[in-house]
Motif scaffolding. Structure first.
Motif, PDB file in Angstrom:
ATOM      1  N   GLU A  59       6.773   2.315  -0.550  1.00  6.94           N
ATOM      2  CA  GLU A  59       5.678   1.535   0.022  1.00  6.94           C
ATOM      3  C   GLU A  59       5.806   0.042  -0.223  1.00  6.94           C
ATOM      4  O   GLU A  59       5.194  -0.752   0.483  1.00  6.94           O
ATOM      5  N   VAL A  60       6.571  -0.385  -1.223  1.00  2.00           N
ATOM      6  CA  VAL A  60       6.663  -1.817  -1.536  1.00  2.00           C
ATOM      7  C   VAL A  60       8.022  -2.431  -1.246  1.00  2.00           C
ATOM      8  O   VAL A  60       8.152  -3.651  -1.235  1.00  2.00           O
ATOM      9  N   VAL A  61       9.041  -1.610  -1.002  1.00  2.00           N
ATOM     10  CA  VAL A  61      10.397  -2.143  -0.877  1.00  2.00           C
ATOM     11  C   VAL A  61      10.528  -3.118   0.296  1.00  2.00           C
ATOM     12  O   VAL A  61      11.186  -4.157   0.168  1.00  2.00           O
ATOM     13  N   SER A  62       9.891  -2.846   1.408  1.00  2.00           N
ATOM     14  CA  SER A  62       9.980  -3.757   2.559  1.00  2.00           C
ATOM     15  C   SER A  62       9.348  -5.111   2.246  1.00  2.00           C
ATOM     16  O   SER A  62       9.877  -6.162   2.632  1.00  2.00           O
ATOM     17  N   ALA A  63       8.215  -5.088   1.544  1.00  4.48           N
ATOM     18  CA  ALA A  63       7.559  -6.349   1.171  1.00  4.48           C
ATOM     19  C   ALA A  63       8.457  -7.149   0.228  1.00  4.48           C
ATOM     20  O   ALA A  63       8.599  -8.367   0.381  1.00  4.48           O
ATOM     21  N   GLY A  64       9.077  -6.473  -0.728  1.00  5.17           N
ATOM     22  CA  GLY A  64       9.984  -7.150  -1.653  1.00  5.17           C
ATOM     23  C   GLY A  64      11.183  -7.747  -0.948  1.00  5.17           C
ATOM     24  O   GLY A  64      11.599  -8.875  -1.242  1.00  5.17           O
ATOM     25  N   GLN A  65      11.736  -6.997  -0.004  1.00  8.46           N
ATOM     26  CA  GLN A  65      12.876  -7.507   0.753  1.00  8.46           C
ATOM     27  C   GLN A  65      12.471  -8.703   1.613  1.00  8.46           C
ATOM     28  O   GLN A  65      13.243  -9.657   1.745  1.00  8.46           O
ATOM     29  N   ALA A  66      11.268  -8.662   2.178  1.00  7.87           N
ATOM     30  CA  ALA A  66      10.792  -9.792   2.981  1.00  7.87           C
ATOM     31  C   ALA A  66      10.623 -11.035   2.105  1.00  7.87           C
ATOM     32  O   ALA A  66      11.004 -12.134   2.511  1.00  7.87           O
ATOM     33  N   LEU A  67      10.071 -10.851   0.905  1.00 10.69           N
ATOM     34  CA  LEU A  67       9.934 -11.991  -0.011  1.00 10.69           C
ATOM     35  C   LEU A  67      11.302 -12.570  -0.374  1.00 10.69           C
ATOM     36  O   LEU A  67      11.480 -13.789  -0.388  1.00 10.69           O
ATOM     37  N   ALA A  68      12.258 -11.699  -0.659  1.00 12.86           N
ATOM     38  CA  ALA A  68      13.615 -12.156  -1.006  1.00 12.86           C
ATOM     39  C   ALA A  68      14.246 -12.907   0.160  1.00 12.86           C
ATOM     40  O   ALA A  68      14.902 -13.935  -0.040  1.00 12.86           O
ATOM     41  N   SER A  69      14.036 -12.413   1.386  1.00 14.20           N
ATOM     42  CA  SER A  69      14.640 -13.079   2.557  1.00 14.20           C
ATOM     43  C   SER A  69      14.010 -14.448   2.810  1.00 14.20           C
ATOM     44  O   SER A  69      14.612 -15.294   3.456  1.00 14.20           O
ATOM     45  N   GLU A  70      12.803 -14.659   2.284  1.00 10.36           N
ATOM     46  CA  GLU A  70      12.151 -15.969   2.406  1.00 10.36           C
ATOM     47  C   GLU A  70      12.532 -16.898   1.259  1.00 10.36           C
ATOM     48  O   GLU A  70      11.994 -18.002   1.141  1.00 10.36           O
ATOM     49  N   GLY A  71      13.437 -16.445   0.386  1.00 14.75           N
ATOM     50  CA  GLY A  71      13.916 -17.293  -0.690  1.00 14.75           C
ATOM     51  C   GLY A  71      13.233 -17.100  -2.030  1.00 14.75           C
ATOM     52  O   GLY A  71      13.544 -17.807  -2.987  1.00 14.75           O
ATOM     53  N   HIS A  72      12.300 -16.163  -2.124  1.00 14.34           N
ATOM     54  CA  HIS A  72      11.623 -15.906  -3.396  1.00 14.34           C
ATOM     55  C   HIS A  72      12.521 -15.046  -4.290  1.00 14.34           C
ATOM     56  O   HIS A  72      13.249 -14.185  -3.812  1.00 14.34           O
ATOM     57  N   THR A  73      12.457 -15.289  -5.579  1.00 17.84           N
ATOM     58  CA  THR A  73      13.189 -14.461  -6.528  1.00 17.84           C
ATOM     59  C   THR A  73      12.394 -13.186  -6.765  1.00 17.84           C
ATOM     60  O   THR A  73      11.207 -13.256  -7.105  1.00 17.84           O
ATOM     61  N   VAL A  74      13.029 -12.050  -6.558  1.00 16.62           N
ATOM     62  CA  VAL A  74      12.370 -10.766  -6.766  1.00 16.62           C
ATOM     63  C   VAL A  74      13.120 -10.026  -7.868  1.00 16.62           C
ATOM     64  O   VAL A  74      14.313  -9.765  -7.749  1.00 16.62           O
ATOM     65  N   ASP A  75      12.412  -9.732  -8.921  1.00 11.92           N
ATOM     66  CA  ASP A  75      12.959  -8.999 -10.054  1.00 11.92           C
ATOM     67  C   ASP A  75      12.464  -7.562  -9.933  1.00 11.92           C
ATOM     68  O   ASP A  75      11.263  -7.301 -10.036  1.00 11.92           O
TER      69      ASP A  75
END
Length: 186
Positions: free
Chosen positions: A12-28
């Motif tokens: 349920e959250v993986v797509s949101a995390g990938q979208a944040l990463a593609s916008e340049g945010h660091t996702v841990d």
């Protein structure tokens, strides 16, 4: 920081995390160290690096803690929520199944926002955690999982009818994860 334990919650959250990463945010990405934690399988499928290390002050402080709810492997979400609270970091929980956020082990912690699937889940959350901000967001993984079937629904329908030897059939289907019933002529 995105944490999870079970497959369902992480889906349920993986797509949101990938979208944040593609916008340049660091996702841990973190997965519960419990032996039953299967959230890593979702990340492995997408070739996303993650650790099983619990969050601590030694890490850089994130802007947000996003928790993929888990029923079996809950230690990471409890520790991550306490961590977020201690450092005044907003924490959001995302349910993959109605009531997942209300397991007994989770009663001592609470997010800033709980994201739920539907109105029924909203009502459960309001009764168990009065005053908590609850948002109905649906089930983000739904179309990922059934999207390919929806694209070829006429072919699937024809294949199933052929296998079952059916011509015309009136069928009622109910899915507990969705509000209402779906009625369709095959």
């Amino acid at each position: 920081l995105i944490v999870g334990g079970d497959r369902g919650g992480m889906k349920e959250v993986v797509s949101a995390g990938q979208a944040l990463a593609s916008e340049g945010h660091t996702v841990d990405w973190r997965v519960d160290p419990h032996k039953y934690a299967r959230a890593g399988l979702v990340l492995d499928d997408r070739q996303i690096f993650y650790s099983r290390k619990l969050p601590s002050v030694k890490d850089s402080l994130p802007d947000l803690v996003l928790v993929a709810m888990s029923s079996l492997a809950t230690n990471m979400q409890v520790v991550a929520t306490h961590f977020a609270r201690e450092y005044k970091i907003p924490v959001v929980w995302v349910e993959d199944f109605p009531g997942a956020a209300h397991e007994q082990v989770l009663r001592g912690v609470s997010p800033d926002v709980l994201c739920v699937i539907d109105k029924g889940s909203f009502e459960i959350a309001q009764s168990v955690r009065p005053g908590l901000r609850v948002e109905v967001v649906g089930k983000p993984s739904y179309f990922e999982e059934v999207g390919s079937l929806l694209k070829r629904q006429d072919d699937v329908r024809r294949e199933v009818r052929d296998i079952l030897g059916l011509r015309d059939l009136f069928m009622v289907m109910y899915s507990g994860g969705q509000a209402g019933e779906t009625i369709e002529h095959l």
